[in-house]
Each structure stands twice: as C-alpha cells, then as structure tokens.
Scaffold this motif. Structure first.
Motif, PDB file in Angstrom:
ATOM      1  N   LEU A 183       0.826  -1.210   0.000  1.00  0.00           N
ATOM      2  CA  LEU A 183       0.000   0.000   0.000  1.00  0.00           C
ATOM      3  C   LEU A 183       0.859   1.258   0.000  1.00  0.00           C
ATOM      4  O   LEU A 183       0.538   2.252  -0.676  1.00  0.00           O
ATOM      5  CB  LEU A 183      -0.941   0.007   1.213  1.00  0.00           C
ATOM      6  N   SER A 184       1.974   1.209   0.756  1.00  0.00           N
ATOM      7  CA  SER A 184       2.874   2.380   0.798  1.00  0.00           C
ATOM      8  C   SER A 184       3.497   2.632  -0.566  1.00  0.00           C
ATOM      9  O   SER A 184       3.615   3.779  -1.012  1.00  0.00           O
ATOM     10  CB  SER A 184       3.968   2.170   1.842  1.00  0.00           C
ATOM     11  N   VAL A 185       3.913   1.564  -1.261  1.00  0.00           N
ATOM     12  CA  VAL A 185       4.521   1.692  -2.589  1.00  0.00           C
ATOM     13  C   VAL A 185       3.519   2.285  -3.585  1.00  0.00           C
ATOM     14  O   VAL A 185       3.887   3.067  -4.455  1.00  0.00           O
ATOM     15  CB  VAL A 185       5.042   0.313  -3.074  1.00  0.00           C
ATOM     16  N   GLN A 186       2.248   1.940  -3.436  1.00  0.00           N
ATOM     17  CA  GLN A 186       1.218   2.432  -4.347  1.00  0.00           C
ATOM     18  C   GLN A 186       0.757   3.846  -3.996  1.00  0.00           C
ATOM     19  O   GLN A 186      -0.100   4.414  -4.677  1.00  0.00           O
ATOM     20  CB  GLN A 186       0.019   1.482  -4.349  1.00  0.00           C
ATOM     21  N   GLY A 187       1.332   4.397  -2.919  1.00  0.00           N
ATOM     22  CA  GLY A 187       1.017   5.787  -2.578  1.00  0.00           C
ATOM     23  C   GLY A 187      -0.132   5.955  -1.602  1.00  0.00           C
ATOM     24  O   GLY A 187      -0.606   7.073  -1.405  1.00  0.00           O
TER      25      GLY A 187
END
Length: 167
Positions: free
Chosen positions: A79-83
């Motif tokens: 989720l963090s990588v996807q913003g």
C-alpha cells in the motif's frame, strides 16, 4: 496545639480505656476470612501449580500459531509503494501489535516456566526433608538400647579378645 491540649491527649492515651495499638494483626472482626478453616492462609498443591503452568503454556502456543499476522507487513509495504497513506498506518499498527503480542507471550512463558520451577523446587524440598528425617530415624535407631539385644558381646571385639587369649 496548646500545651494543655497535648497533656490531655497524652493522659487519654495512657488511660486503660483508651484505644490501644495492635501490631502484627487485625482484630478478628476486621479479617475477611477469619471464619475460614484454613485460617485465611493461601493453600495450594502441586496439581494447582501444574494446571496453571499448563494453561499458560497452551495459551503461549495458541498465540504463537494464531495471533501472529505476517501478511500485514507485506500488505502495508504494498500500500505504501502504491502511494496510499493507509500503508504507513497499517505498518504502525502491525508493529504495535507485534510488540504487545510479544509482551503477552513473554508473560505466558514466564508463568509457565515459573510454575514448572516451583513444582520442581517443592519436589526437591520434599526429597531433602524426607532424607533428613529418614537419616534422623536411622541415627536414632543406633541409640536404641535394644537394637543389638542385651547381654550379647559385640563380635568385632570378641574376635580381638579371642586372638589375644590364644596368643
């Protein structure tokens, strides 16, 4: 406080009818288990300790198998990588969960180990006391007047006396 008032307080404290201080105990009416047959003392036996330790061990194993959530960390990083800001929050919750879970599991392990240690320590104490008491009984039997029988000579000394008489 005036001097006269102090003298009155001292006199009333010295009076036999005045309340007295009671150390090392409470009056029977103030004791919550004064009427209990055990006298209010905590009583336990080895089965109780073993049961507590066993339940703590079972809880520890269940927490290890069922409460750890390993997929949360990978989901949080995805989720963090996807913003998504939710990824950081989920990571924070996951870290707090692991920390709290570790505390509970440590407490369960401590309880389980302590109950095992207590069982073993009490068993060792029982063996120690049993050996001491049995050795006292053996020693006491040695001082019994009738253990050899009255009037019989000790064979160890009899052999010596026979040797010296033969020479």
């Amino acid at each position: 406080m005036a001097w006269d008032e102090w003298e009155q307080l001292k006199a009333s404290a010295a009076d036999k009818d005045a309340a007295r201080m009671q150390l090392n105990g409470l009056p029977p009416e103030d004791r919550p288990n004064a009427g209990s047959p055990s006298g209010g003392f905590l009583a336990t036996d080895q089965q109780d300790l073993a049961a507590i330790g066993n339940e703590a061990f079972k809880l520890y194993n269940r927490l290890w198998k069922e409460a750890r959530v390993t997929s949360t960390d990978s989901t949080a990083s995805d989720l963090s990588v996807q913003g998504f800001a939710l990824g950081g929050a989920l990571q924070h919750v996951s870290m707090r969960w692991e920390k709290q879970l570790g505390s509970v599991m440590d407490a369960c392990a401590l309880i389980s180990n302590h109950m095992d240690f207590t069982n073993n320590a009490h068993a060792g104490d029982e063996i120690f006391i049993e050996r001491r008491v049995s050795s006292i009984q053996t020693l006491e039997a040695g001082f019994d007047d009738d253990w050899e029988g009255r009037g019989k000579p000790n064979p160890v000394y009899a052999e010596k006396n026979e040797k010296t008489e033969k020479d």
